[in-house]
Design a protein around this motif. Structure first.
Motif, PDB file in Angstrom:
ATOM      1  N   SER A   1       0.963  -1.035  -0.361  1.00 20.32           N
ATOM      2  CA  SER A   1      -0.023   0.350  -0.183  1.00 20.32           C
ATOM      3  C   SER A   1       0.862   1.603  -0.248  1.00 20.32           C
ATOM      4  CB  SER A   1      -1.033  -0.006   1.172  1.00 20.32           C
ATOM      5  OG  SER A   1      -0.364   0.417   2.289  1.00 20.32           O
TER       6      SER A   1
ATOM      7  N   GLU B   1      -1.368  -7.877   8.058  1.00 21.11           N
ATOM      8  CA  GLU B   1      -0.259  -6.343   8.053  1.00 21.11           C
ATOM      9  C   GLU B   1       0.972  -7.064   8.306  1.00 21.11           C
ATOM     10  OE1 GLU B   1       1.593  -2.313   9.100  1.00 21.11           O
ATOM     11  OE2 GLU B   1      -0.671  -2.457   9.191  1.00 21.11           O
TER      12      GLU B   1
ATOM     13  N   ASP C   1      -4.563   4.827   7.312  1.00 16.89           N
ATOM     14  CA  ASP C   1      -3.753   3.686   7.255  1.00 16.89           C
ATOM     15  C   ASP C   1      -1.652   3.819   6.428  1.00 16.89           C
ATOM     16  OD1 ASP C   1      -5.667   1.359   8.104  1.00 16.89           O
ATOM     17  OD2 ASP C   1      -6.262   1.608   5.801  1.00 16.89           O
ATOM     18  N   ASN C   2      -2.706   5.225   6.247  1.00 19.76           N
ATOM     19  CA  ASN C   2      -0.996   5.264   4.946  1.00 19.76           C
ATOM     20  C   ASN C   2      -0.142   6.372   6.025  1.00 19.76           C
ATOM     21  OD1 ASN C   2      -2.343   2.870   3.423  1.00 19.76           O
ATOM     22  ND2 ASN C   2       0.168   3.238   3.256  1.00 19.76           N
TER      23      ASN C   2
ATOM     24  N   HIS D   1       1.228  -6.248   3.273  1.00 20.82           N
ATOM     25  CA  HIS D   1       0.056  -7.229   3.414  1.00 20.82           C
ATOM     26  C   HIS D   1       0.773  -9.075   3.264  1.00 20.82           C
ATOM     27  CE1 HIS D   1      -2.318  -3.848   5.613  1.00 20.82           C
ATOM     28  NE2 HIS D   1      -1.571  -3.684   4.518  1.00 20.82           N
TER      29      HIS D   1
ATOM     30  N   ASN E   1       5.706  -2.593   7.248  1.00 18.27           N
ATOM     31  CA  ASN E   1       5.184  -1.329   7.742  1.00 18.27           C
ATOM     32  C   ASN E   1       6.363   0.139   7.734  1.00 18.27           C
ATOM     33  OD1 ASN E   1       3.979   1.233   7.447  1.00 18.27           O
ATOM     34  ND2 ASN E   1       3.074   1.842   9.390  1.00 18.27           N
TER      35      ASN E   1
ATOM     36  N   ASN F   1      -6.296  -3.964   4.939  1.00 19.90           N
ATOM     37  CA  ASN F   1      -6.463  -3.114   5.622  1.00 19.90           C
ATOM     38  C   ASN F   1      -8.321  -3.976   6.027  1.00 19.90           C
ATOM     39  OD1 ASN F   1      -4.654  -2.369   6.839  1.00 19.90           O
ATOM     40  ND2 ASN F   1      -4.383  -1.009   5.358  1.00 19.90           N
TER      41      ASN F   1
ATOM     42  N   GLY G   1      -3.714   4.377  -0.075  1.00 21.89           N
ATOM     43  CA  GLY G   1      -3.958   4.195   1.186  1.00 21.89           C
ATOM     44  C   GLY G   1      -4.590   5.684   1.440  1.00 21.89           C
TER      45      GLY G   1
ATOM     46  N   GLU H   1       2.926  -0.090   3.060  1.00 17.21           N
ATOM     47  CA  GLU H   1       2.310  -1.579   3.716  1.00 17.21           C
ATOM     48  C   GLU H   1       3.079  -2.296   3.351  1.00 17.21           C
ATOM     49  OE1 GLU H   1      -0.923   0.268   7.292  1.00 17.21           O
ATOM     50  OE2 GLU H   1      -1.437  -0.478   5.144  1.00 17.21           O
TER      51      GLU H   1
END
Length: 960
Positions: A138, A215, A175-176, A193, A218, A207, A171, A191
């Motif tokens: 992401s 995940e 989340d990002n 995943h 990161n 997510n 994202g 990230e």
């Protein structure tokens, strides 16, 4: 497909990660403590970046950490309290833990996005061998409202290493985009995943809290600095901060859907099965875990990890902050062990501890070093909870049965609070038990019940200071009524006892019942037998409760003895009591335990004082409570540091012998014959008297009472409570030595966990001094030194450490700063004077008489004064008005009106008044010379212009 489990053991996964980055120029940094002693903003270390915050915030100074450019580590993390809390999820799913390892690689102003992305992809796919088709990456999609563009650079980099475009997902901020707080370093993150199923496109599940698409890594790209107004500035040095959950990575590499199905947990599960004879772990969840045993395996193993690492790093179980988190996690785990494994409570977790030490002690040696301390603390906490666990569960069942019978969906908030207050069941544990019975908890109801109880108890606790005493007439009344004095011998035993109510004492009368008394009335209870210790011999009274389970609870706040009658002072939390009622006496064992440590420690200290200072030492008073021991003794002079060292060393030698404590009631005259026996001068002792001997049986002492060897043994007359063996005391640390009267000295000392906390506080403070020493010279360093001076004065740590280590270390830092101040002061004074003199030398007008200007120095009043003094004494005709500082920080200014102008009526006061109208603040001085500080530094340039304008006006008016 990843290699099989045998190949990728958890230990090998960790080692491979560290070596991969070490080979690429990263320094392997040990995990920091899971207890962030130097970071009051955190309950526990919850991410790998915590220990590197000084680098990100620019406060690392000249420390070794500041030299790091690339680092790699595995960080111990706890998320069980505060902002990050996974406690309620543990056991229910396959990937939540309260304790976990965070693998991380770091770049501090060195490499950035390109290298970070290339490293992570190479390690996961080439080294670990994960299937690229199962990996999804992401990137930050941007936020137009905050003027943040999409991180297209990261997207293109993922494409360049071979990630398919449909496996790269945008994202949002949640989340990002990573932020340390409302202000400070921040930046987009990317990230990775992992799809545990494979053979499909799982992009839509990223997510989405799908347990099969998780995940694992990161990459945070710290490139902005958020300002107070919310705006973002680009950082001059950009950093990479990454974190990968090791347990999740191991699950992927061992091809397991669950983290708990890997060898990160199987050694612990095997030990649980060995200790409890439970069925094997089968990795079932929810309704599939029909008997709840798999869930219990997960909870117990997870909680063992948290408890062991937290205690090893100094989180002592108690009722405050992180200590309360540790206590409630242990009680939660104990309840699971009892309910699902039918385990014996009292030493359950400590029996599992060796498996954890074997598994993780190689990477984390603190587990090995602190193993005995962890075991003792776990056992102590379990024993304290075991006494109320049975009764508390039974009481819960009664409350739950009533709620279900009445068709309620919720368990009463008052009942939830009572289970905590009476039985020590934390709210989350009660919630768990309620869920098992299909009941919910209304948090507002619990809060109301909690607040009502606290307000009520506050009023009574204030009254506790004036609880009435039994006077001679009331004692006679009890005797004439043939009320028996209670059996107090149980106070020397452990655990709860059953007793019967004799009378209720209101302070003015004895009653057979509490009925009809107003709620929360301060009362005294007389029982036929008691396990509560009444205040005496310097030892404080016990606190606790006297209960009829589910019917009545009496809070005991104080216990006093009058003529052999023991009065338990407190108030009724609920219910009533009457003569003949059978009750349970439950003193607070977790409070009594450190009191025992401190009382036996007092005896050992008394013995050491005589050995070091001589026969003149006699006890003049003492106080023993749950926090400390305080001992007053006769001695003509201050105890020197070398003497304190000897006293402390001798005390700790005695403690480490793990000597047994012996007690016996002995005829007073016979007891007095024991060689070297210690007694308080002027104290009246009962006959028989209780003799406490540490290391030698009292019968052996009595067999040859005049044996000179007994002078090497601590022997005292004492009615207090003591440890069974001195090893339980662990350590004795003297934290204060002072004089309280002529010829009377006082020592305050800590034992047990209090001593260890003092030692940790000393280490933390020493590290703080190191950090301050490494800071560059400046206002920040000076301010920290000033604040730290106050902290050092108030710091309660070992006297030896404070006087021999911390104070000299601090004095050295102070001296270095003072020396630097003098050096800079001298340099700035020279620069200031050179600047003004240079002006006069360059001025083509030979008879130039004045200078107005901003000097190239800091807001240095001394330098300004030095310039004015020079012209007042050595060049009196010239006039100077100088400004120093900056419009971003602070400004000082000063003027000397030379004889050329002062003789014509030009006034320094009028001149500075005109300037302060612009820059604010105040000035002071004489008619020809004044100094001051500006209140509005931003107007510095305007102030200089005003000074020039005012002088020009004087020249015009005077026609000079």
């Amino acid at each position: 497909m990843a290699d099989e489990q045998v190949h990728w053991s958890a230990a090998k996964v960790r080692e491979t990660f560290l070596r991969f980055f070490e080979e690429r120029g990263h320094t392997i940094v040990p995990s920091s403590s899971v207890v962030p002693h130097n970071d009051p903003t955190l309950l526990f270390t919850n991410a790998g970046m915590n220990q590197f915050k000084p680098i990100f915030l620019g406060t690392a100074g000249n420390t070794e950490m500041a030299q790091l450019k690339r680092a790699v580590d595995t960080q111990k993390c706890i998320r069980a309290g505060g902002k990050h809390n996974d406690l309620d999820d543990v056991g229910k799913d396959s990937y939540h833990h309260t304790f976990f390892e965070m693998l991380g690689n770091w770049s501090f102003g060195d490499y950035f996005k390109k290298e970070a992305i290339e490293y992570s992809w190479e390690l996961l796919t080439k080294v670990y061998g994960l299937d690229p088709d199962r990996l999804y990456c992401s990137y930050f999609e941007g936020n137009p409202e905050m003027d943040l563009p999409p991180d297209d650079e990261a997207k293109q980099l993922w494409l360049s290493v071979g990630v398919k475009e449909d496996h790269i997902i945008p994202g949002n901020m949640k989340d990002n985009f990573w932020e340390m707080g409302d202000q400070g370093p921040c930046g987009p993150c990317s990230e990775i995943h992992y799809d545990k199923v494979g053979g499909r496109n799982a992009a839509s599940l990223v997510n989405m809290d799908d347990p099969l698409v998780v995940e694992i890594w990161n990459n945070v790209f710290i490139q902005f600095d958020r300002q107070k107004d919310g705006s973002l500035k680009s950082l001059p040095a950009k950093h990479v901060d990454t974190g990968m959950g090791m347990e999740r990575l191991v699950a992927a590499l061992q091809n397991k859907e669950s983290n708990y199905g890997t060898d990160a947990f199987t050694p612990l599960f095997n030990k649980i099965q060995d200790v409890t004879s439970a069925r094997p772990y089968t990795d079932k969840y929810g309704k599939d875990d029909v008997d709840g045993v798999d869930t219990a395996y997960r909870v117990v193993a997870d909680h063992l990890r948290l408890l062991s690492f937290a205690i090893a790093d100094g989180a002592v179980p108690n009722n405050v902050g992180r200590g309360y988190v540790v206590r409630r996690v242990l009680r939660r785990g104990v309840r699971y062990a009892r309910k699902y494994f039918n385990a014996d409570v009292g030493s359950f977790f400590s029996k599992l501890l060796p498996a954890l030490v074997d598994q993780m002690g190689g990477q984390f040696p603190e587990l090995v070093k602190k193993q005995e301390d962890i075991k003792e603390m776990l056992d102590e906490e379990e024993v304290a909870f075991a006494g109320t666990l049975d009764r508390g569960e039974k009481q819960f069942e009664k409350y739950a049965a009533v709620a279900i019978k009445n068709g309620e969906k919720n368990l009463s908030g008052a009942d939830v609070w009572r289970l905590y207050d009476t039985f020590g069941f934390p709210e989350d544990l009660t919630r768990l038990m309620a869920q098992e019975r299909g009941l919910e908890i209304d948090e507002k109801e619990v809060a109301i019940a909690r607040e009502k109880a606290r307000e009520a108890s506050k009023t009574v606790k204030e009254a506790a200071q004036t609880f009435p005493k039994l006077n001679v007439h009331q004692i006679a009344e009890l005797e004439s009524s043939q009320v028996a004095r209670p059996d107090s011998e149980p106070k020397y035993s452990r655990g709860d006892i059953k007793s019967k109510v004799q009378l209720v004492f209101t302070g003015t009368e004895f009653r057979k019942t509490s009925k009809d008394l107003p709620p929360k009335t301060p009362l005294g209870l007389l029982l036929d037998r008691t396990s509560f210790y009444a205040e005496s011999g310097g030892q404080v009274a016990d606190t606790g409760r006297i209960v009829i389970d589910g019917v009545t609870e009496f809070k005991v706040l104080d216990v006093q003895e009058f003529g052999g009658y023991v009065v338990h002072n407190g108030y009724l939390e609920y219910g009533e009591l009457a003569e003949g009622d059978e009750v349970i006496c439950e003193y607070d064992e977790l409070r009594r335990s450190p009191i025992r440590n401190n009382h036996t420690g007092t005896h050992i200290l008394n013995h050491a004082l005589r050995e070091v200072l001589g026969e003149e030492v006699n006890q003049k008073g003492s106080l023993v409570d749950q926090d400390k021991l305080r001992f007053d003794f006769s001695h003509k002079s201050q105890v020197s540091l070398p003497e304190i060292q000897k006293i402390e060393d001798l005390s700790n030698q005695y403690i480490r012998q793990d000597a047994k404590t012996y007690t016996k009631d002995v005829d007073l005259d016979l007891a007095k014959q024991i060689e070297g026996v210690r007694a308080v001068f002027g104290e009246t002792y009962p006959n028989p008297v209780r003799v406490v001997s540490i290391g030698v049986d009292v019968d052996e002492l009595l067999a040859t009472p005049k044996n000179p060897e007994w002078r090497k043994v601590s022997v005292e007359f004492c009615g207090g409570t003591h440890v069974d063996k001195t090893g339980l005391i662990k350590d004795l640390v003297i934290v204060e030595e002072s004089g309280i009267a002529k010829g009377i000295r006082r020592i305050v000392a800590y034992t047990g966990s209090g001593a260890h906390q003092a030692q940790r506080d000393a280490v933390a403070f020493s590290e703080k001094l190191d950090d301050i020493a490494a800071l560059p010279y400046g206002a920040d360093k000076t301010a920290k030194i000033k604040a730290t001076s106050v902290e050092l004065d108030a710091l309660v740590v070992s006297t030896l450490t404070k006087e021999q280590d911390l104070k000299p270390k601090f004095a050295k830092i102070q001296k270095e700063v003072v020396d630097e101040q003098k050096k800079r002061q001298k340099a700035e004074s020279k620069t200031a004077l050179d600047t003004v003199q240079g002006h006069f030398k360059k001025d083509e007008t030979k008879d130039a008489k004045f200078f107005v200007g901003h000097l190239p120095i800091s807001a240095n009043m001394k330098a300004v004064a030095d310039v004015l003094t020079y012209y007042k004494s050595k060049d009196k005709e010239r006039t100077v008005y100088v400004f120093a500082g900056s419009k971003d920080e602070a400004v000082v200014h000063g003027v000397y009106v030379g004889t050329h102008l002062s003789s014509k009526g030009v006034s320094a006061e009028q001149w500075t008044a005109a300037v302060t109208e612009v820059i604010g603040g105040k000035t002071g001085g004489t008619p020809v010379s004044r100094q001051g500080a500006g209140a509005e530094p931003a107007k510095l340039d305007e102030a200089v212009a005003k000074a020039e304008e005012w002088l020009a006006k004087q020249f015009e008016e005077l026609k000079l």
